[in-house]
Design a protein around this motif. Structure first.
Motif, PDB file in Angstrom:
ATOM      1  N   ALA A   1       7.083  18.034  -1.307  1.00 51.47           N
ATOM      2  CA  ALA A   1       5.759  17.760  -1.875  1.00 51.47           C
ATOM      3  C   ALA A   1       4.819  17.102  -0.875  1.00 51.47           C
ATOM      4  O   ALA A   1       3.612  17.059  -1.099  1.00 51.47           O
ATOM      5  N   GLY A   2       5.353  16.566   0.231  1.00 47.52           N
ATOM      6  CA  GLY A   2       4.513  15.927   1.234  1.00 47.52           C
ATOM      7  C   GLY A   2       5.178  14.688   1.809  1.00 47.52           C
ATOM      8  O   GLY A   2       6.407  14.590   1.862  1.00 47.52           O
ATOM      9  N   ILE A   3       4.362  13.726   2.206  1.00 49.09           N
ATOM     10  CA  ILE A   3       4.826  12.502   2.859  1.00 49.09           C
ATOM     11  C   ILE A   3       4.327  11.302   2.064  1.00 49.09           C
ATOM     12  O   ILE A   3       3.142  11.220   1.736  1.00 49.09           O
ATOM     13  N   GLU A   4       5.237  10.397   1.767  1.00 48.03           N
ATOM     14  CA  GLU A   4       4.874   9.159   1.076  1.00 48.03           C
ATOM     15  C   GLU A   4       5.162   7.979   1.994  1.00 48.03           C
ATOM     16  O   GLU A   4       6.282   7.818   2.475  1.00 48.03           O
ATOM     17  N   VAL A   5       4.145   7.151   2.224  1.00 47.33           N
ATOM     18  CA  VAL A   5       4.268   5.999   3.111  1.00 47.33           C
ATOM     19  C   VAL A   5       4.044   4.726   2.297  1.00 47.33           C
ATOM     20  O   VAL A   5       3.072   4.621   1.543  1.00 47.33           O
TER      21      VAL A   5
ATOM     22  N   LEU B   1       0.848  -1.189   0.000  1.00 47.85           N
ATOM     23  CA  LEU B   1       0.000   0.000   0.000  1.00 47.85           C
ATOM     24  C   LEU B   1       0.886   1.242   0.000  1.00 47.85           C
ATOM     25  O   LEU B   1       1.775   1.373   0.841  1.00 47.85           O
ATOM     26  N   ILE B   2       0.637   2.122  -0.938  1.00 41.64           N
ATOM     27  CA  ILE B   2       1.395   3.373  -1.049  1.00 41.64           C
ATOM     28  C   ILE B   2       0.409   4.529  -1.064  1.00 41.64           C
ATOM     29  O   ILE B   2      -0.521   4.548  -1.881  1.00 41.64           O
ATOM     30  N   PHE B   3       0.588   5.472  -0.159  1.00 39.69           N
ATOM     31  CA  PHE B   3      -0.272   6.663  -0.159  1.00 39.69           C
ATOM     32  C   PHE B   3       0.566   7.910   0.127  1.00 39.69           C
ATOM     33  O   PHE B   3       1.539   7.878   0.884  1.00 39.69           O
ATOM     34  N   ASN B   4       0.165   9.005  -0.517  1.00 35.29           N
ATOM     35  CA  ASN B   4       0.832  10.302  -0.373  1.00 35.29           C
ATOM     36  C   ASN B   4      -0.041  11.230   0.462  1.00 35.29           C
ATOM     37  O   ASN B   4      -1.246  11.371   0.195  1.00 35.29           O
ATOM     38  N   CYS B   5       0.562  11.854   1.460  1.00 34.71           N
ATOM     39  CA  CYS B   5      -0.155  12.758   2.366  1.00 34.71           C
ATOM     40  C   CYS B   5       0.432  14.156   2.277  1.00 34.71           C
ATOM     41  O   CYS B   5       1.633  14.331   2.068  1.00 34.71           O
ATOM     42  N   ARG B   6      -0.443  15.124   2.494  1.00 33.79           N
ATOM     43  CA  ARG B   6      -0.001  16.509   2.433  1.00 33.79           C
ATOM     44  C   ARG B   6       0.726  16.927   3.701  1.00 33.79           C
ATOM     45  O   ARG B   6       1.707  17.668   3.657  1.00 33.79           O
ATOM     46  N   ASP B   7       0.258  16.427   4.861  1.00 36.59           N
ATOM     47  CA  ASP B   7       0.880  16.814   6.116  1.00 36.59           C
ATOM     48  C   ASP B   7       0.805  15.656   7.104  1.00 36.59           C
ATOM     49  O   ASP B   7       0.281  14.571   6.798  1.00 36.59           O
ATOM     50  N   GLU B   8       1.298  15.891   8.325  1.00 45.44           N
ATOM     51  CA  GLU B   8       1.355  14.840   9.332  1.00 45.44           C
ATOM     52  C   GLU B   8      -0.038  14.453   9.831  1.00 45.44           C
ATOM     53  O   GLU B   8      -0.283  13.294  10.160  1.00 45.44           O
ATOM     54  N   LYS B   9      -0.955  15.417   9.879  1.00 43.20           N
ATOM     55  CA  LYS B   9      -2.313  15.120  10.329  1.00 43.20           C
ATOM     56  C   LYS B   9      -2.994  14.137   9.384  1.00 43.20           C
ATOM     57  O   LYS B   9      -3.648  13.175   9.820  1.00 43.20           O
ATOM     58  N   ALA B  10      -2.845  14.355   8.078  1.00 39.92           N
ATOM     59  CA  ALA B  10      -3.428  13.442   7.099  1.00 39.92           C
ATOM     60  C   ALA B  10      -2.766  12.067   7.189  1.00 39.92           C
ATOM     61  O   ALA B  10      -3.425  11.030   7.026  1.00 39.92           O
ATOM     62  N   GLU B  11      -1.469  12.045   7.491  1.00 42.68           N
ATOM     63  CA  GLU B  11      -0.767  10.768   7.627  1.00 42.68           C
ATOM     64  C   GLU B  11      -1.315   9.960   8.802  1.00 42.68           C
ATOM     65  O   GLU B  11      -1.557   8.751   8.676  1.00 42.68           O
ATOM     66  N   GLU B  12      -1.525  10.605   9.933  1.00 44.77           N
ATOM     67  CA  GLU B  12      -2.048   9.902  11.102  1.00 44.77           C
ATOM     68  C   GLU B  12      -3.447   9.353  10.841  1.00 44.77           C
ATOM     69  O   GLU B  12      -3.768   8.232  11.240  1.00 44.77           O
ATOM     70  N   SER B  13      -4.278  10.145  10.157  1.00 43.15           N
ATOM     71  CA  SER B  13      -5.634   9.672   9.839  1.00 43.15           C
ATOM     72  C   SER B  13      -5.598   8.486   8.880  1.00 43.15           C
ATOM     73  O   SER B  13      -6.356   7.524   9.031  1.00 43.15           O
ATOM     74  N   ALA B  14      -4.700   8.532   7.909  1.00 45.64           N
ATOM     75  CA  ALA B  14      -4.596   7.449   6.935  1.00 45.64           C
ATOM     76  C   ALA B  14      -4.091   6.168   7.601  1.00 45.64           C
ATOM     77  O   ALA B  14      -4.599   5.082   7.332  1.00 45.64           O
ATOM     78  N   ILE B  15      -3.112   6.297   8.484  1.00 46.81           N
ATOM     79  CA  ILE B  15      -2.581   5.120   9.174  1.00 46.81           C
ATOM     80  C   ILE B  15      -3.632   4.502  10.092  1.00 46.81           C
ATOM     81  O   ILE B  15      -3.780   3.275  10.168  1.00 46.81           O
ATOM     82  N   HIS B  16      -4.387   5.356  10.789  1.00 48.51           N
ATOM     83  CA  HIS B  16      -5.435   4.848  11.682  1.00 48.51           C
ATOM     84  C   HIS B  16      -6.519   4.115  10.898  1.00 48.51           C
ATOM     85  O   HIS B  16      -6.973   3.026  11.308  1.00 48.51           O
ATOM     86  N   LEU B  17      -6.942   4.690   9.763  1.00 43.88           N
ATOM     87  CA  LEU B  17      -7.979   4.061   8.954  1.00 43.88           C
ATOM     88  C   LEU B  17      -7.477   2.740   8.355  1.00 43.88           C
ATOM     89  O   LEU B  17      -8.191   1.731   8.343  1.00 43.88           O
ATOM     90  N   THR B  18      -6.243   2.734   7.892  1.00 41.63           N
ATOM     91  CA  THR B  18      -5.688   1.520   7.294  1.00 41.63           C
ATOM     92  C   THR B  18      -5.547   0.414   8.332  1.00 41.63           C
ATOM     93  O   THR B  18      -5.863  -0.757   8.067  1.00 41.63           O
ATOM     94  N   GLY B  19      -5.082   0.766   9.528  1.00 45.87           N
ATOM     95  CA  GLY B  19      -4.903  -0.227  10.576  1.00 45.87           C
ATOM     96  C   GLY B  19      -6.197  -0.888  10.991  1.00 45.87           C
ATOM     97  O   GLY B  19      -6.223  -2.080  11.344  1.00 45.87           O
ATOM     98  N   SER B  20      -7.297  -0.144  10.942  1.00 46.64           N
ATOM     99  CA  SER B  20      -8.595  -0.707  11.309  1.00 46.64           C
ATOM    100  C   SER B  20      -9.280  -1.434  10.160  1.00 46.64           C
ATOM    101  O   SER B  20     -10.218  -2.191  10.368  1.00 46.64           O
ATOM    102  N   GLY B  21      -8.795  -1.223   8.931  1.00 48.68           N
ATOM    103  CA  GLY B  21      -9.444  -1.821   7.771  1.00 48.68           C
ATOM    104  C   GLY B  21      -8.768  -3.057   7.236  1.00 48.68           C
ATOM    105  O   GLY B  21      -9.316  -3.731   6.361  1.00 48.68           O
ATOM    106  N   VAL B  22      -7.557  -3.373   7.749  1.00 50.16           N
ATOM    107  CA  VAL B  22      -6.836  -4.550   7.273  1.00 50.16           C
ATOM    108  C   VAL B  22      -6.496  -5.453   8.461  1.00 50.16           C
ATOM    109  O   VAL B  22      -6.603  -5.046   9.623  1.00 50.16           O
ATOM    110  N   GLU B  23      -6.095  -6.672   8.150  1.00 52.36           N
ATOM    111  CA  GLU B  23      -5.739  -7.619   9.199  1.00 52.36           C
ATOM    112  C   GLU B  23      -4.347  -7.354   9.758  1.00 52.36           C
ATOM    113  O   GLU B  23      -4.108  -7.538  10.945  1.00 52.36           O
ATOM    114  N   ARG B  24      -3.426  -6.927   8.902  1.00 53.96           N
ATOM    115  CA  ARG B  24      -2.052  -6.679   9.330  1.00 53.96           C
ATOM    116  C   ARG B  24      -1.512  -5.474   8.581  1.00 53.96           C
ATOM    117  O   ARG B  24      -1.728  -5.324   7.385  1.00 53.96           O
TER     118      ARG B  24
END
Length: 223
Positions: free
Chosen positions: A182-186, A148-171
């Motif tokens: 340009a932002g943050i790529e995880v 999974l690769i996602f680009n975030c504009r700032d740290e707040k968006a990164e935290e929300s994306a990580i929280h949503l992903t962690g609750s939506g997948v098994e691992r």
């Protein structure tokens, strides 16, 4: 020794000493087992691209090896010459999947064993190898890994994306994180729940998340 004496020598006479019936039986068994290897390879193949040419090579390799071993076992001097001739042969075909080496050696071993006259050993051994390969090939991993690769504009968006992903997948395991102007790529490895990918749509709806990519991953290639 004259030229006619050469053709009357015991060496050349011994080369012609072979049984046509035994040859036909050996080639027939080599063909049958070669086709069996072909079927097993086709059923167990799970690579990127199936090659019909390689599968047919397994059949031909069994037949050719059987013929060579029959010729070698008919005369000792011929066997020495055959070793010297085959030592200069070089194969440049690339092996795309590691498991293909198993099938190549299997086809060669069948030819050697049948050519040596041990047909029951070739039949029994091939059945055991084929059953083992089919059983292991059918044991597929259901929780296939994904990247999974996602680009975030700032740290707040990164935290929300990580929280949503962690609750939506098994691992969920973060593999890399890149921060630039340009932002943050995880980049993370995820294991899906019941093959569900709807969390990707919700991830893309988060404010500040610019792009989301989910790809299948097997450790060697992405598709």
């Amino acid at each position: 020794m004259t030229f006619n004496d050469v053709f009357k020598s015991s060496f050349l006479e011994s080369v012609t000493e072979f049984s046509a019936v035994d040859t036909l039986i050996g080639m027939l068994f080599a063909l049958v087992i070669g086709l069996f290897i072909f079927v097993v390879y086709k059923k167990t193949f799970n690579g990127v691209m199936y090659s019909t040419g390689f599968a047919m090579t397994l059949v031909g390799l069994s037949l050719v090896t059987t013929l060579v071993i029959m010729a070698v076992t008919s005369n000792v001097v011929l066997s020495l010459g055959m070793v010297g001739a085959l030592s200069i042969v070089r194969f440049r075909a690339a092996i795309k999947e590691p498991v293909e080496i198993v099938y190549l050696f299997w086809a060669i071993a069948v030819g050697i064993v049948i050519g040596a006259g041990m047909i029951p050993l070739a039949v029994i051994g091939s059945v055991i190898i084929g059953v083992i390969l089919i059983l292991f090939a059918n044991r597929r991993i259901h929780d296939n890994p994904y990247i999974l690769i996602f680009n975030c504009r700032d740290e707040k968006a990164e935290e929300s994306a990580i929280h949503l992903t962690g609750s939506g997948v098994e691992r969920f395991v973060v593999k890399s994180k890149t921060v630039n102007g340009a932002g943050i790529e995880v980049t993370a490895e995820v294991r899906l729940k019941d093959a569900g990918t709807s969390f990707v749509n919700r991830l893309n709806d988060i404010e500040g998340v610019n792009e989301v990519t989910l790809v299948s991953y097997n450790g060697e290639y992405m598709s």
